[in-house]
Motif scaffolding. Structure first.
Motif, PDB file in Angstrom:
ATOM      1  N   GLU A  26       0.833  -1.204   0.000  1.00  0.00           N
ATOM      2  CA  GLU A  26       0.000   0.000   0.000  1.00  0.00           C
ATOM      3  C   GLU A  26       0.873   1.261   0.000  1.00  0.00           C
ATOM      4  O   GLU A  26       1.834   1.361   0.763  1.00  0.00           O
ATOM      5  CB  GLU A  26      -0.911  -0.005   1.235  1.00  0.00           C
ATOM      6  CG  GLU A  26      -1.749   1.232   1.413  1.00  0.00           C
ATOM      7  CD  GLU A  26      -2.644   1.482   0.233  1.00  0.00           C
ATOM      8  OE1 GLU A  26      -2.367   2.444  -0.521  1.00  0.00           O
ATOM      9  OE2 GLU A  26      -3.592   0.702   0.042  1.00  0.00           O
ATOM     10  N   ALA A  30      -0.983   5.600   6.254  1.00  0.00           N
ATOM     11  CA  ALA A  30      -2.046   4.832   6.890  1.00  0.00           C
ATOM     12  C   ALA A  30      -3.360   5.624   6.938  1.00  0.00           C
ATOM     13  O   ALA A  30      -3.419   6.723   7.477  1.00  0.00           O
ATOM     14  CB  ALA A  30      -1.623   4.430   8.295  1.00  0.00           C
ATOM     15  N   ASN A 372       2.301   2.354   6.261  1.00  0.00           N
ATOM     16  CA  ASN A 372       1.067   1.841   6.851  1.00  0.00           C
ATOM     17  C   ASN A 372       1.233   1.866   8.379  1.00  0.00           C
ATOM     18  O   ASN A 372       2.213   2.399   8.898  1.00  0.00           O
ATOM     19  CB  ASN A 372       0.783   0.431   6.333  1.00  0.00           C
ATOM     20  CG  ASN A 372      -0.704   0.131   6.225  1.00  0.00           C
ATOM     21  OD1 ASN A 372      -1.486   0.553   7.072  1.00  0.00           O
ATOM     22  ND2 ASN A 372      -1.082  -0.584   5.187  1.00  0.00           N
TER      23      ASN A 372
END
Length: 399
Positions: A26, A30, A372
């Protein structure tokens, strides 16, 4: 019919990200909820959403509140940027598409900084342009050569695309290099598109450093276009808000005309949340949270690389949320697709294979998204270390 190549990185994420245990692929800082966003604000009495407002199309080019907050950010250290020189879009991916759709014609020549997000160079191809890649190399700390750029320019070159900070390497084009790029573009009347979606997550360079890169739209070149979004640096991918900014009103008007064919307006609800996040009462707390997260997690990633230095190497990133790490065995690059698939199957850790998603020449490379939640990053990297130590011998070598 337009020939559309598979969008490799998005296809990879679509296939695997919802079923992994540790998402270290990702690229967003976050993500947070609206409740968490309001907790970060200095003004606890303000709310992010006006739920009594009728849900019309709203302001076609973007709300005054959002565009004025964006204009303030781009005007912080330079000539003020009028809010009329900003258009909102559905994410930065549409912003980048619109710039190409409005400005690139069949037969044009486009130069694109590389490696980078695939759509930046594939969309101009789909529109009939020829595209040359301006290669950055790890032996040069992922800095492309200005001489190479000069050699790529043709009489038909109309657009130069850069990505700063860079995805996947986390490298930055520093101020002196940006000025050289501008000088060359001005000499040849070339428009520059700077994808700045990872700005301003500068975790490993001090703002007082002479090389610290300003936004390209702040450097005085009228034909500089920048794009950004709420997804990466601002932890709000779910609201799908991006933007285009340029000091040349003629360029903005041309893009606005093209924009009418692809959208009417951005959701009022999404723009309200984005305006709230970028308001001066909120944006400093939000960015402080994300830069601190990046610094803490980068330290974990650096320890991972050191711990496994017999099997991997990297150029430490200076900004953004990604790192490009090369894995090898007995001096030979591993097959990054096989590495990533086995890693996911045996540990639940998701990386992105560089050779599939960023170019065949990146044998052994994986992209790691490290901003993240810290606990997930720590657990995922620990699991990846066990895999490297126990399973690497079973991973195919790159051909």
């Amino acid at each position: 019919m337009v020939k559309i190549q598979t969008f490799a990185v998005e296809s990879w994420m679509d296939k695997y990200e919802n079923d992994c245990k540790y998402n270290i692929a990702e690229t967003c800082c976050a993500s947070i909820s609206i409740d968490q966003l309001q907790e970060l604000s200095e003004d606890k009495d303000r709310t992010a959403l006006n739920t009594s407002k009728a849900l019309t199309y709203g302001a076609i080019r973007g709300s005054d509140a959002l565009r004025s907050n964006l204009a303030r950010l781009y005007s912080a250290k330079g000539t003020p940027l009028p809010q009329d020189n900003i258009l909102t879009t559905t994410g930065a991916i549409q912003a980048n598409y619109l710039v190409a759709y409005a400005l690139v014609n069949p037969g044009d020549h486009v130069i694109c900084h590389y490696p980078t997000y695939q759509s930046l160079y594939e969309v101009p191809k789909q529109l009939g342009a020829s595209v040359d890649l301006w290669h950055a190399k790890p032996e040069d700390n992922w800095m492309p050569s200005i001489d190479d750029l000069k050699s790529l320019i043709k009489p038909t070159t109309t657009l130069l695309i850069i990505n700063n900070p860079n995805n996947p390497t986390g490298a930055i084009l520093k101020r002196p290099l940006l000025q050289q790029i501008i000088d060359i573009a001005a000499e040849h009347n070339i428009t520059i598109l700077s994808d700045e979606v990872y700005r301003p997550i500068f975790h490993s360079i001090n703002p007082l450093d002479s090389g610290f890169p300003p936004s390209l739209v702040s450097m005085g070149y009228p034909k500089a276009i920048v794009t950004g979004s709420m997804s990466k640096a601002y932890s709000l991918a779910g609201i799908r808000v991006g933007w285009i900014a340029c000091r040349d009103s003629t360029i903005i008007e041309k893009i606005a005309e093209a924009r009418h064919y692809t959208m009417i307006s951005v959701s009022q609800l999404d723009e309200q949340v984005a305006a709230y996040a970028l308001h001066q009462n909120t944006v400093h707390g939000l960015l402080a949270r994300n830069i601190q997260l990046a610094k803490a997690n980068l330290a974990l990633l650096e320890r991972f690389v050191l711990k496994n230095d017999d099997a991997c190497e990297w150029v430490k990133p200076l900004a953004g949320t990604t790192a490009f790490v090369k894995f090898h065995r007995d001096g030979k690059a591993v097959d990054s697709v096989d590495f990533c698939k086995q890693l996911l199957e045996k540990t639940g850790v998701l990386f992105v294979p560089g050779s599939e998603c960023f170019g065949e020449e990146f044998k052994g490379y994986v992209r790691i998204g490290f901003v993240n939640h810290t606990e997930k990053i720590k657990e995922g990297l620990d699991a990846a270390t066990k895999f490297v130590r126990r399973e690497l011998d079973d991973v195919k070598l790159a051909e």
